[in-house]
Design a protein around this motif. Sequence first.
Motif: not given
Length: 129
Positions: A14-15, A17, A67, A84-85, A87, A90
Motif C-alpha cells: 500500500a502506497g 506504484s 492517483r 500511484n498511492n 490501496r 485497488d
Amino acid sequence: DVQLQASGGGLVQAGGSLRLSCAASGFTRDGYVIAWFRQVPGKGREGASCIRLSDGRTYYADSVKGRFTISSDNVKNTVYLQMNNLRPEDTAVYYCAADPYTRTYSAGYLTDPRPYDYWGRGTLVTVSS
C-alpha cells in the motif's frame, strides 16, 4: 483484427506504484477510445480510466482520481496507466479495452464495459496492506 496486450501487474505494498501497459495493433480507422477496467471476483468490471486517442482527452473514476494517470503513445500504439498511492481496494485484474468512437465522448465511457468490442487479457494487481 484489433488485438490488445496488457502487462505490468504485480504485487506492491500500500502506497506504492505500478505502471500498466496496453499494446494495441490492428486499428483500421481513427477515433478509438481505450479504457482500463478492473474486476474482482463476484463483481462486474469497473471502469477506472479512459482516453480518446485523437486528442488525448481523459476521464477517471472518482475512486482513482488524483492517483492514477492514463496516457497514450500513438507512435508505439500503447496506452499506459500510471497507478500511484495504491490501496488494498485497488487489488483486481486490470483489463484494457478498445471502443470505436461512435458516440459522444463523455464519462459514460466508463460506466458500461459492454460497448467495448476488443479486450486484452487481464493483468493482476495485488496491493498488500
